[in-house]
Design an enzyme around this catalytic site. Structure first.
Site, PDB file in Angstrom:
ATOM      1  N   GLN A   1      -2.677   1.011  -0.157  1.00 12.91           N
ATOM      2  CA  GLN A   1      -2.712  -0.047   1.037  1.00 12.91           C
ATOM      3  C   GLN A   1      -2.337   0.882   2.359  1.00 12.91           C
ATOM      4  O   GLN A   1      -1.387   1.502   2.441  1.00 12.91           O
ATOM      5  CB  GLN A   1      -1.425  -0.884   0.860  1.00 12.91           C
ATOM      6  N   GLY A   2      -3.120   0.627   3.221  1.00 10.01           N
ATOM      7  CA  GLY A   2      -3.030   1.463   4.728  1.00 10.01           C
ATOM      8  C   GLY A   2      -2.735   0.411   5.670  1.00 10.01           C
ATOM      9  O   GLY A   2      -3.398   0.315   6.714  1.00 10.01           O
TER      10      GLY A   2
ATOM     11  N   SER B   1       1.025  -0.742   6.973  1.00 12.82           N
ATOM     12  CA  SER B   1       2.203  -0.585   7.899  1.00 12.82           C
ATOM     13  C   SER B   1       1.992   0.625   8.696  1.00 12.82           C
ATOM     14  O   SER B   1       1.457   1.620   8.383  1.00 12.82           O
ATOM     15  CB  SER B   1       3.695  -0.534   7.006  1.00 12.82           C
TER      16      SER B   1
ATOM     17  N   GLU C   1      -2.346 -12.744  -6.582  1.00 14.99           N
ATOM     18  CA  GLU C   1      -1.432 -12.305  -7.389  1.00 14.99           C
ATOM     19  C   GLU C   1       0.043 -12.319  -6.989  1.00 14.99           C
ATOM     20  O   GLU C   1       0.858 -11.274  -6.925  1.00 14.99           O
ATOM     21  CB  GLU C   1      -1.599 -10.805  -7.337  1.00 14.99           C
TER      22      GLU C   1
ATOM     23  N   GLU D   1      13.085 -11.666   4.481  1.00 15.08           N
ATOM     24  CA  GLU D   1      13.169 -12.514   5.647  1.00 15.08           C
ATOM     25  C   GLU D   1      11.538 -13.049   5.820  1.00 15.08           C
ATOM     26  O   GLU D   1      11.891 -14.126   6.446  1.00 15.08           O
ATOM     27  CB  GLU D   1      13.834 -11.563   6.571  1.00 15.08           C
TER      28      GLU D   1
END
Lengths: 401, 378
Positions: free
Chosen positions: A130-131, A133, A248, A384
């Site tokens: 995953q790219g 953050s 998922e 959070e």
């Protein structure tokens, strides 16, 4: 209401259980089963081997449509598989490709994208990362600044991504970049599929506190990506992102893993005698392990409900049950952390020993799991952020940010 | 697998919710707390007319023959509204015990009268010995020709003061194991020698001291088998525990809903309390606890209803989780209401006090966790 499985599903459960039991005999020492192990130098060959066997049986990605290489399973069959794998702490491959990017492509991908990417995911041949953050866009993902500029049939991407789990072993990335710098926040973002071998990509390891290597920084320096690798429309990537986030998320595998850990700890307490008494005779230890078992079953019951609602409600339910999935995520990751913490408390002084000491209980597995569990409370939406989502979408409270 | 309720069950839930909201408001709950009887005969009659008393009984006994999960739905709605009175004692405890373990003659006699709303029953088990375990049963029943004679003191017995009939758990034989030598009797509450004195409790829920002085019961009134009554107790308490758990879920959801509405409405520092993130986190945690308890309870209740062996552990887990979560959720509910939530006049206190009552029923957390520890192999 009826919690019984069909005879076919019962048989399936047994098949999965037998498979994982056998496959896990060859696991590397001190294997916890998290992504840290799956993508480690020692663990990745093992992961690939198990996943390729799973793929041969059609069990790696059973829930995709048959035309793209899946087995056409329902969510319930997927749940049975996830529970069996979770119980054995087995590697189930690339959660990013299988669980996030693939399902997104099934809904909004072009036919060409589906044909190109789904079959290799199902065969366990293509690993994804995953790219999303960035150093200044964590929970506040929409603050991302990586740029993609159109140039002929390509986009040219520049920027820095971070916390990219498994980027060091991944073949492809699904990533977000800003295509319209004039618009703010969630508007103006597009969703790209990028070959990790593209020139201009540099992956730098970020080592976790326990010394494991899961996370990475990824630098994009004039990386050319064909325009046909965009998912959804230009500047409309945020809607696609939100969809990806909701896939998922029953979390059943984690609860099954807790069950196995508790069973293992019970056995340890019966066999271990310190100060003249077995640990199993200590009422405080009895109470703590009972409490973990209770909380595990409560979470597992919630996971079943989430899976059931997604099974019967389809895409619409995935949105309306998002608060429940958030509940399962935060409850599950915090519980897994408690399981590891309590295991170490039970071990007493031995609880501080890590892999490499011959005195370390379970080769230091639980102390490793305890350190890794911190990442579980942060990755895929911090605890959070999950509580914010529950408050806003589950209780209709006003958005505070 | 099918985790949905049937359409008929969904209708039952809606009807129960509507009925209780109108017929059992909080003014009535407060009145009945102070009332000597502790229930409203008019409301009792209406509930019987709706078919609630005989909901899970066979048609031949005047019931509607729905399954145990339907009773669970009803209890969830009763908990939401804090329905006072002897429904739980009569239907959930005694009704289930007779349905599962009574003879045909007993079923014909008692289930029919329960279904029609003609009798109130009380489950007479606990004693000053302070436990729901078999070891606590010391009140003796001694054979005397065709009768048994009961002597001793029971305590924490709900609704004994208004009961027409009782199911009394007695010791008929000493044995190596406390579970052996327990016998259950159907006892006419008007028999000479019985006195029932309600004790003031935190929930004002009419828990009585019941004294038995040479009370005669015919042998034919045994439920189950002589000396083997503990099986009946276990089976009954499994079902009753899940009903108590789901009743608590209803109450917890009610406090979540009330608190949610209050913090959206109450303005301080120029914005609603609901806009403070620290309160949102409390609310999110309350919803997680309520939701996990609901789902665990549905599963445990289904297992208990089906008579599956795994029910024993799952029910104990649900009840223990209930003990932890009900109190947690109402404690936050009162706190988020601020000072007004601590007053006798406010509804939050009604729920807060009931969390203690519910905790005391069918096993506190220490008792249950020890059972669970054994069940998981310790």
């Amino acid at each position: 209401m009826d919690f019984k499985w069909t005879p076919e599903q019962e048989a399936m459960k047994k098949d999965f259980d037998d498979f994982f039991e056998e496959a896990m005999k060859g696991k590397p020492a001190a294997w916890v089963g998290g992504l840290e192990d799956m993508f480690s130098e020692e663990g990745f060959p093992f992961t690939k081997m198990v996943c390729s066997k799973l793929a041969d049986k059609g069990w790696l990605v059973g829930h995709y449509p048959k035309e793209y290489g899946g087995s056409g399973w329902s969510i319930l069959e997927q749940l049975i598989r996830a529970e069996a794998a979770g119980y054995h702490h087995a590697p189930t491959g690339d959660i990013f490709g299988i669980g996030m990017c693939g399902p997104t492509l099934i809904v909004v991908g072009t036919e060409e994208q589906k044909k190109e990417h789904l079959p290799p995911i199902c065969r366990g041949e293509r690993y994804w990362c995953q790219g999303w953050s960035e150093p200044n866009a964590g929970s506040d993902l929409a603050a991302l600044t990586t740029r993609a500029v159109r140039d002929g049939d390509d986009y040219i991407i520049n920027g820095q991504k971070t916390w990219n789990s498994g980027a060091h072993i991944a073949d492809w990335a699904f990533m977000l970049a800003r295509t319209d710098p004039e618009t703010k926040r969630s508007r103006g973002i597009s969703y790209f599929l990028v070959d990790m071998k593209s020139p201009g990509i540099t992956v730098v390891p970020l080592i976790s506190m326990d010394g494991s290597h899961l996370y990475n920084e990824t630098y994009y320096d004039d990386v050319r990506v064909p325009a046909r690798n965009m998912v959804g429309e230009e500047n409309q990537g945020w809607a696609v992102t939100r969809m990806t986030m909701n896939f998922e998320r029953s979390g059943v595998g984690g609860f099954a893993g807790n069950m196995a850990d508790i069973k293992e700890l019970v056995q340890f307490c019966k066999e271990t005698k310190w100060n003249g008494k077995t640990l199993a005779e200590n009422p405080l230890i009895r109470s703590r392990l009972a409490q973990l078992a209770i909380e595990t079953e409560a979470g597992r019951a919630l996971a079943y409900r989430i899976a059931w609602l997604q099974e019967t409600g389809g895409m619409e339910a995935i949105a309306t049950t998002a608060w429940m999935a958030s509940s399962g995520k935060v409850y599950g990751s915090e519980l897994s952390q408690r399981v590891a913490a309590i295991a170490e408390q039970i071990f007493g002084l031995y609880g501080q020993l890590i892999k490499g000491s011959k005195w370390a209980p379970f080769s230091g597995k639980y102390i490793a799991a305890h350190q890794m569990s911190m990442g579980g409370n942060i990755a895929a939406g911090t605890s959070e952020i999950q509580r914010n989502m529950i408050a806003w979408t589950g209780l209709g409270l006003p958005r505070t940010i | 697998m099918n985790l949905d309720f049937t359409e008929e069950q969904d209708m039952l839930r809606t009807a129960a919710k509507d009925f209780l909201t109108t017929e059992c408001d909080k003014t009535m709950v407060r009145q009945l707390e102070e009332d000597e009887k502790g229930y409203s005969p008019e409301l009792w009659k209406k509930m019987a007319d709706l078919g609630w008393m005989g909901l899970i009984f066979p048609e031949k006994y005047g019931g509607t023959e729905m399954d145990f999960m339907s009773l669970i739905i009803l209890c969830e709605e009763m908990g939401r509204n804090i329905l006072p009175g002897p429904f739980f004692s009569t239907v959930v405890l005694c009704g289930n015990a007779i349905l599962d373990s009574g003879t045909d003659v007993q079923k014909d006699e008692y289930l029919t009268k329960i279904a029609s709303g003609d009798i109130i029953m009380s489950w007479v088990q606990t004693e000053p010995t302070n436990t729901w375990g078999a070891g606590g049963i010391e009140v003796k029943a001694v054979a005397d020709k065709d009768d048994f004679v009961i002597n001793g003191t029971k305590l924490f017995v709900a609704d004994a003061h208004v009961a027409d009939w009782m199911i009394v758990v007695t010791r008929t034989k000493g044995g190596a194991k406390p579970e052996d030598g327990v016998t259950l009797f159907l006892v006419d509450a008007k028999s000479p020698g019985i006195t029932a004195i309600p004790q003031p409790t935190v929930g004002m829920d009419k828990l009585c001291e019941v004294n038995f002085k040479d009370v005669k019961v015919p042998k034919g009134n045994i439920i189950g088998k002589l000396d083997k009554g503990w099986e009946v107790v276990e089976k009954t308490l499994l079902k009753a525990s899940t009903c108590k758990c789901i009743e608590s879920v209803g109450a917890m959801q009610a406090t979540v809903d009330m608190t949610n509405a209050y913090i959206k409405d109450r303005v301080q520092y120029g914005r609603p309390l609901a806009a403070f993130q620290v309160l949102q986190f409390d609310m999110a945690n309350a919803l997680i606890k309520t939701t996990t308890l609901r789902e665990l309870t549905y599963r445990a209740a289904w297992e208990a209803g089906e008579g599956l062996p795994e029910a024993a552990t799952d029910v104990a887990m649900a009840k223990s989780w209930m003990n932890d979560t009900f109190y947690w959720v109402v404690e936050r509910g009162v706190q988020l209401h601020g000072a007004i939530g601590t007053t006798r006049d406010h509804d939050m206190g009604l729920y807060y006090r009931r969390s203690k009552c519910a905790e005391c029923q069918f096993g506190d957390s220490d008792f249950l966790k020890e059972k669970i520890a054994k069940d998981i192999g310790l």
